[in-house]
Design a protein around this motif. Structure first.
Motif, PDB file in Angstrom:
ATOM      1  N   UNK A 154      93.022  53.865  41.157  1.00 12.24           N
ATOM      2  CA  UNK A 154      93.492  54.942  40.288  1.00 12.24           C
ATOM      3  C   UNK A 154      93.039  54.798  38.849  1.00 12.24           C
ATOM      4  N   UNK A 155      93.059  53.576  38.320  1.00 10.77           N
ATOM      5  CA  UNK A 155      92.820  53.409  36.884  1.00 10.77           C
ATOM      6  C   UNK A 155      91.359  53.148  36.526  1.00 10.77           C
ATOM      7  N   UNK A 156      90.546  52.676  37.477  1.00 14.24           N
ATOM      8  CA  UNK A 156      89.112  52.545  37.200  1.00 14.24           C
ATOM      9  C   UNK A 156      88.373  53.843  37.579  1.00 14.24           C
ATOM     10  N   UNK A 157      88.592  54.308  38.800  1.00 17.13           N
ATOM     11  CA  UNK A 157      87.754  55.391  39.327  1.00 17.13           C
ATOM     12  C   UNK A 157      88.091  56.760  38.726  1.00 17.13           C
ATOM     13  N   UNK A 158      89.357  56.957  38.298  1.00 20.34           N
ATOM     14  CA  UNK A 158      89.704  58.270  37.730  1.00 20.34           C
ATOM     15  C   UNK A 158      89.014  58.531  36.392  1.00 20.34           C
ATOM     16  N   UNK A 178      78.427  47.229  39.594  1.00 20.57           N
ATOM     17  CA  UNK A 178      77.345  46.320  39.231  1.00 20.57           C
ATOM     18  C   UNK A 178      77.805  45.422  38.077  1.00 20.57           C
ATOM     19  N   UNK A 179      76.983  44.425  37.765  1.00 20.68           N
ATOM     20  CA  UNK A 179      77.442  43.436  36.788  1.00 20.68           C
ATOM     21  C   UNK A 179      77.530  43.966  35.367  1.00 20.68           C
ATOM     22  N   UNK A 226      80.491  56.718  32.881  1.00 23.44           N
ATOM     23  CA  UNK A 226      79.868  55.816  33.875  1.00 23.44           C
ATOM     24  C   UNK A 226      79.727  56.565  35.204  1.00 23.44           C
ATOM     25  N   UNK A 227      78.636  56.322  35.909  1.00 25.42           N
ATOM     26  CA  UNK A 227      78.381  57.037  37.170  1.00 25.42           C
ATOM     27  C   UNK A 227      79.305  56.552  38.279  1.00 25.42           C
ATOM     28  N   UNK A 228      79.743  57.505  39.112  1.00 27.02           N
ATOM     29  CA  UNK A 228      80.425  57.164  40.354  1.00 27.02           C
ATOM     30  C   UNK A 228      79.555  57.696  41.494  1.00 27.02           C
ATOM     31  N   UNK A 265      73.231  50.976  51.059  1.00 25.90           N
ATOM     32  CA  UNK A 265      72.623  50.185  49.981  1.00 25.90           C
ATOM     33  C   UNK A 265      73.427  50.334  48.693  1.00 25.90           C
ATOM     34  N   UNK A 266      73.746  49.204  48.085  1.00 28.59           N
ATOM     35  CA  UNK A 266      74.467  49.207  46.802  1.00 28.59           C
ATOM     36  C   UNK A 266      73.492  48.710  45.731  1.00 28.59           C
ATOM     37  N   UNK A 267      72.739  49.634  45.151  1.00 33.24           N
ATOM     38  CA  UNK A 267      71.731  49.174  44.188  1.00 33.24           C
ATOM     39  C   UNK A 267      71.679  50.035  42.923  1.00 33.24           C
ATOM     40  N   UNK A 268      72.659  50.946  42.795  1.00 31.68           N
ATOM     41  CA  UNK A 268      72.638  51.825  41.624  1.00 31.68           C
ATOM     42  C   UNK A 268      73.544  51.278  40.525  1.00 31.68           C
ATOM     43  N   UNK A 269      73.234  51.568  39.255  1.00 30.85           N
ATOM     44  CA  UNK A 269      74.116  51.121  38.180  1.00 30.85           C
ATOM     45  C   UNK A 269      75.461  51.850  38.229  1.00 30.85           C
ATOM     46  N   UNK A 270      76.484  51.243  37.633  1.00 25.51           N
ATOM     47  CA  UNK A 270      77.817  51.851  37.619  1.00 25.51           C
ATOM     48  C   UNK A 270      78.607  51.478  38.859  1.00 25.51           C
TER      49      UNK A 270
END
Length: 595
Positions: free
Chosen positions: A300-304, A275-276, A342-344, A181-186
């Motif tokens: 690399x540049x978003x998730x790090x 998410x949007x 931001x949450x990962x 399920x993909x329903x969390x923010x971030x």
């Protein structure tokens, strides 16, 4: 934890179920919420985009894709390369331009397919996302497989964007009551248990060891810190190394690669969702930046930048960057400031496998050896092809995809033939790839040969060129003019080959910018008026190198692979494929009426 064989069997069963669900939707309108609102494919340039749109239109026309979704191809802006991160930002802008505020209510699948596939050149002309796979009737390509493997996601996803690449496959099995399920923010990313060596070429999640067990099919946890292509020492220092099936026990002992319970693993990345609210932030950032002049990596540049353990050290680290641009550190720092905090979220898929099919070696291994992928996807030795009963028995390890093989031809073990016509007096050696070719002469094609034919348009005329290499040749390697002796063609110095072919070394030998001299840009392949003639000429070139005998190319117009792609005639290549497709359909109808 079940044994490796049981885990693989469970993945096979789950994969079969997803393929059946997708097959039931092909050519039919999906119910609201059942499928993607938008399927977006990226392209590197206008030519590639045109080829993609044409193939999408054909698929939709033949009822091979679910209806109701909006299928788009978005081309990167002209100018410097912007990487898949830049492409992601550009797609967000395109969606807003097309749909206004409505885009923020969409469930979007974004497939990055903007490369030139230099390590798997049979996918260069028509795109990696349209790489054929040895199963299905008619054959599946990577696009259908992606849509099938993600078929369960849209109905368990809040509006947002799922990001994936065009040359990898994720197969997984979960418990009957477990749902991804993909329903969390971030951000939310899938994580796969992998050997430590795999971690050095992927993103690695540093997870809170007390928050998950490594048992069961699926667990939701959060990531403290994301490492991009770390070395093993860094993985250990950061606490990323776990023991399989008992992840709360962090490991400090030596590396085992037996992939069984108790061996060491790291959790590596594949696809991720945002998410949007995050997407809107990134779009605002892109608009403020104006023009991007550097390659940004979506992984690399978003998730790090995410997770409580993130620091901005990575913004100055360029060890994993192919080309260092002055703007890169500045853009990374701005992205870090934007996304920090931001949450990962991470969905750990304990019984999952990530497969990459981006090189000739990976392609041959997965399609022809006893690979797990072959078992789990139920890949066939002969898919949607005619292979006469009177022909020589086919080695089980060969792979024939939408091709017509005439009685008498011989195909060696471990070779892949796709979209080709092979005549009765043709013998193909071991571990070779033949793509888009018509071979109707008496010829022995050597082992480890890569042969791919393209239709091209020059001055309004359709012509043909066939590239030939060893499957081990490095088409990405580029050198200075003084180092041209280090380039190898089929194990022989390119300089020696040029001598045999009567081709002079000069500035005119290479296409494009003269800083990138390599097999990709070498003008060595003759333009011919028919497909079969182009194959004959290229095989003669190869034969001259193998026997060290002269075969002069004087009088021919010669093109590089780079130029072949510039001049490619997509219509004509698809027409050749369609002729094979129509013959196969006709044959199937005749077989049915005989029964």
């Amino acid at each position: 934890m079940p044994a490796a064989g049981e885990r693989s069997a469970a993945r096979r069963e789950a994969t079969g179920r997803r393929l059946a669900r997708f097959a039931a939707l092909r050519g039919k309108a999906a119910r609201p919420g059942e499928f993607w609102d938008v399927v977006a494919v990226t392209a590197a340039d206008a030519e590639q985009a045109r080829a993609y749109r044409q193939q999408l239109a054909e698929k939709l026309g033949r009822g091979e894709l679910p209806l109701g979704a909006r299928y788009h191809v978005f081309v990167d802006p002209p100018g410097p390369k912007i990487g898949n991160g830049g492409s992601t930002l550009h797609v967000l802008r395109c969606l807003e331009e097309l749909y206004g505020d409505q885009w923020t209510s969409f469930i979007v699948l974004l497939i990055h397919s903007g490369g030139y596939s230099q390590r798997l050149p049979n996918a260069s002309a028509l795109g990696k996302i349209f790489t054929a796979l040895p199963f299905g009737d008619p054959v599946y390509q990577m696009l259908e497989l992606k849509l099938a493997m993600y078929i369960d996601f849209p109905s368990h996803m809040k509006p947002g964007i799922l990001i994936t690449c065009s040359d990898d496959i994720e197969l997984y099995s979960t418990g009957l009551s477990e749902t991804v399920t993909f329903d969390k923010p971030g951000f939310t990313a899938l994580a796969h248990p992998s050997d430590l060596t795999v971690g050095t070429t992927h993103g690695v999640f540093v997870l809170d060891p007390s928050s998950f067990s490594g048992k069961g099919g699926l667990e939701y946890t959060s990531c403290r810190h994301f490492l991009h292509k770390p070395d093993v020492e860094t993985m250990r220092q950061c606490g990323a190394v776990c023991l399989r099936g008992n992840s709360s026990q962090l490991s400090s002992s030596g590396d085992h690669s037996d992939s069984e319970t108790g061996s060491e693993c790291v959790y590596t990345d594949s696809i991720f969702y945002m998410d949007h609210s995050v997407a809107k932030q990134l779009l605002t950032f892109y608009k403020q930046m104006g023009t991007l002049c550097c390659e940004i990596d979506a992984y690399g540049d978003f998730l790090q930048a995410l997770g409580p353990g993130a620091t901005q050290d990575y913004t100055k680290n360029t060890s994993t960057v192919t080309q260092e641009e002055p703007q890169l550190a500045e853009v990374r720092q701005k992205l870090y400031s934007l996304l920090k905090g931001t949450a990962l979220n991470v969905i750990v898929l304990n019984n999952s496998k990530f497969y990459h099919i981006g090189t000739t070696q990976e392609y041959l291994f997965h399609f022809t050896s006893d690979s797990k992928l072959k078992f789990e996807l139920d890949l066939l030795p002969v898919a949607f092809s005619t292979f006469s009963e009177k022909a020589e028995p086919l080695d089980r390890s060969a792979s024939i995809i939408q091709s017509i093989l005439e009685p008498g031809c011989l195909i060696g073990p471990g070779s892949v033939i796709e979209y080709s016509r092979i005549g009765p007096e043709v013998s193909v050696g071991k571990n070779s790839i033949i793509s888009g070719s018509h071979i109707n002469l008496k010829v022995d094609i050597p082992s480890n040969c890569f042969l791919s034919s393209l239709s091209i348009k020059l001055n309004g005329q359709v012509n043909y060129v066939s590239m030939v290499f060893s499957v081990e040749d490095d088409l990405k390697k580029s050198v200075k003019l003084s180092d041209i002796h280090s380039l190898q063609f089929f194990g022989v110095s390119l300089l020696a080959c040029l001598g045999l072919w009567g081709v002079k070394v000069s500035d005119q030998l290479f296409s494009g910018e003269n800083t990138r001299l390599g097999l990709w840009t070498a003008r060595i392949f003759p333009v011919c008026s028919t497909l079969s003639e182009s194959v004959r000429m290229s095989l003669k070139m190869l034969n001259s190198v193998q026997h060290m005998s002269a075969f002069k190319l004087n009088g021919f117009k010669l093109l590089s692979v780079e130029e072949m792609l510039t001049y490619k005639d997509v219509e004509d290549m698809l027409k050749f494929r369609k002729q094979i497709y129509d013959e196969m359909r006709l044959q199937r109808q005749e077989e049915k009426s005989d029964l």
